[in-house]
Design a protein around this motif. Structure first.
Motif, short mmCIF file in Angstrom:
data_model
loop_
_atom_site.label_atom_id
_atom_site.label_comp_id
_atom_site.label_asym_id
_atom_site.label_seq_id
_atom_site.Cartn_x
_atom_site.Cartn_y
_atom_site.Cartn_z
N LEU A 23 33.79 37.38 129.43
CA LEU A 23 34.78 37.91 128.50
C LEU A 23 35.51 39.10 129.09
N LEU A 24 34.78 39.94 129.83
CA LEU A 24 35.41 41.11 130.47
C LEU A 24 36.45 40.66 131.50
N TYR A 25 36.13 39.62 132.26
CA TYR A 25 37.06 39.09 133.25
C TYR A 25 38.35 38.62 132.59
N PHE A 26 38.23 37.86 131.50
CA PHE A 26 39.43 37.35 130.84
C PHE A 26 40.19 38.46 130.12
N TRP A 27 39.48 39.49 129.64
CA TRP A 27 40.20 40.60 129.03
C TRP A 27 41.03 41.35 130.07
N ARG A 28 40.52 41.51 131.27
CA ARG A 28 41.28 42.20 132.32
C ARG A 28 42.56 41.45 132.67
N ARG A 29 42.60 40.17 132.39
CA ARG A 29 43.82 39.39 132.63
C ARG A 29 44.70 39.30 131.38
N SER A 30 44.20 39.79 130.25
CA SER A 30 44.96 39.74 129.00
C SER A 30 44.61 40.98 128.18
N ARG A 31 45.11 42.12 128.62
CA ARG A 31 44.63 43.40 128.09
C ARG A 31 45.17 43.72 126.71
N SER A 32 46.15 42.97 126.24
CA SER A 32 46.57 43.20 124.86
C SER A 32 45.54 42.65 123.87
N ALA A 33 44.65 41.77 124.33
CA ALA A 33 43.59 41.20 123.49
C ALA A 33 42.40 42.16 123.49
N LEU A 34 42.53 43.28 122.77
CA LEU A 34 41.47 44.30 122.78
C LEU A 34 40.17 43.79 122.17
N TYR A 35 40.28 42.77 121.32
CA TYR A 35 39.05 42.23 120.72
C TYR A 35 38.15 41.63 121.79
N LEU A 36 38.74 41.08 122.87
CA LEU A 36 37.92 40.56 123.97
C LEU A 36 37.14 41.69 124.63
N ALA A 37 37.76 42.87 124.74
CA ALA A 37 37.06 44.02 125.34
C ALA A 37 35.88 44.43 124.48
N TRP A 38 36.07 44.45 123.15
CA TRP A 38 34.96 44.81 122.26
C TRP A 38 33.83 43.79 122.35
N LYS A 285 46.44 49.43 133.84
CA LYS A 285 45.03 49.65 134.16
C LYS A 285 44.16 49.42 132.93
N ALA A 286 42.88 49.20 133.20
CA ALA A 286 41.95 48.93 132.10
C ALA A 286 41.83 50.10 131.14
N SER A 287 42.07 51.32 131.61
CA SER A 287 41.95 52.51 130.76
C SER A 287 43.23 52.78 129.97
#
Length: 402
Positions: A23-38, A285-287
């Motif tokens: 999930l972290l890998y796919f979030w890094r490619r789609s950073r507007s999807a903050l729910y993936l980061a959570w 960036k991720a941050s």
């Protein structure tokens, strides 16, 4: 055949950690999807920390207490991920509500350690977090997504299992219940963790992909109010970010991107838009923060970046998209502003960024313009209604956060 209990617990932790890494890998490619980061953080916390707890040289009771604490924290993070998916702002205290309840249960002396009452309290907390997650999925609005209903069923079903466990505790063996330990009970517990972890991660990726495809396909036809909910969440996070960088006295830049497609629509419009969206997402960036805030409008907030830094950054991004935009007949324009010019107030930063964007849109060619104080008189009437919407965000959040 003897079952190694420690190996089962470690295997479950590894599965959870692996799911979190995906999930972290796919979030890094789609950073507007903050729910993936959570959700990625939830799986990583539930997996990595659970493994560390099992490897610590503590007593059984201590490892059991810490293990449940980790699970409570992971569930709290997953709950906030579901809220983010629904377009509602994150409520950080809610992340720590389940583990805080468990700490109170463990140290208050209200329940005897390992007692039926204590196990029922834990089951209730587990059932509660899964139930509220199902509720958040049910009330989330927006485009119709096929993976939403399986998520609702998964969360509600897991909540039901934990609720049922409350009544089965006296008669089932540990760790399912309070009766003497039997090896098969660990196998059942491991099986339940697997059938919740893997499907949740799978449906999470399906939701992300469906949402991205629907956004790309329907972006030119969506009414303007469609993006208010995601915009509210985005700017709530912007305020938190500005507060952090103001405390450290470090610069922050905001950029607004406008994609002008003209009046002609091409069959490849959705595909081209998605490529442009992904390119801008991957340039952040991720941050930092990124979001779609309107039809053909993106917004990004870059930490430790002056207006000149952001301008140079987006000049390079636009250069990489030049061929695609020329082929589609589209034009990209960017306006940037930074805290070293206008301060850390979110509305002032938005206003300055839009002034710069208005200046950029006067040019017929792709352009990146940085805010200058001289723009205030000439560009103020051309500012988008974005500032008004964000100014009214407080009232909107009170309506949606409940």
């Amino acid at each position: 055949m003897q079952i190694n209990v420690e190996m089962l617990l470690l295997s479950g932790g590894l599965v959870s950690a692996a799911q979190g890494a995906v999930l972290l890998y796919f979030w890094r490619r789609s950073r507007s999807a903050l729910y993936l980061a959570w959700w990625a953080a939830s799986f990583l916390v539930g997996g990595v920390l659970r493994i560390l707890v099992e490897l610590l040289p503590y007593s059984f009771d201590e490892r059991n207490f810490l293990g449940i604490l980790v699970i409570m924290l992971a569930y709290g993070m997953a709950w906030q991920g579901v809220r983010t998916f629904g377009g509602r702002p994150v409520v950080l205290p809610m992340v720590f509500l389940p583990p805080a309840c468990w700490i109170v249960i463990g140290f208050s002396g209200l329940f005897e350690n390992g007692s039926i009452a204590q196990m029922r309290a834990v089951s209730f907390l587990y059932a509660f977090t899964w139930a509220v997650s199902a509720f958040e999925f049910m009330r989330s609005q927006g485009v119709s997504l096929a993976a939403r209903m399986p998520m609702i069923v998964l969360c509600a079903g897991t909540a039901g299992l934990y609720a049922l466990r409350i009544f089965l505790i006296p008669s089932f063996p540990y760790p399912i219940g309070a009766a003497p330990t039997e090896a098969w009970a660990y196998s059942v517990l491991f099986f339940v963790s697997i059938i919740t972890t893997i499907p949740f991660g799978t449906f999470a990726l399906a939701l992300s992909r469906e949402h991205a495809h629907a956004t790309a396909k329907n972006w030119v036809d969506e009414p303007h109010h469609h993006h208010i909910r995601s915009r509210s969440t985005f700017f709530a996070n912007v305020r938190l970010m500005l507060r952090q960088y103001r405390m450290r006295n470090e610069p922050v830049s905001m950029a607004f991107v406008h994609l002008d497609t003209g009046v002609e629509r091409h069959p490849q419009a959705a595909e081209g838009f998605e490529r442009i969206l992904r390119r801008f997402e991957m340039s952040v960036k991720a941050s930092d923060l990124f979001s779609v805030v309107g039809r053909g409008e993106f917004a990004a907030v870059l930490g430790r970046s002056t207006a000149a830094d952001a301008q140079a950054h987006y000049v390079n991004v636009l250069a990489g998209l030049e061929k695609l935009c020329r082929r589609q007949g589209w034009t990209l324009r960017v306006g940037v502003a930074s805290s070293d010019m206008v301060g850390y107030d979110v509305n002032a930063l938005i206003e300055a960024s839009y002034m710069a964007l208005s200046q950029a849109r006067r040019d017929a060619h792709p352009n990146v313009v940085a805010f200058a104080p001289s723009m205030r008189k000439s560009a103020a009437p051309a500012i988008s209604n974005m500032t008004t919407l964000v100014t009214q965000q407080g009232a909107f959040q009170k309506h949606t956060a409940a």
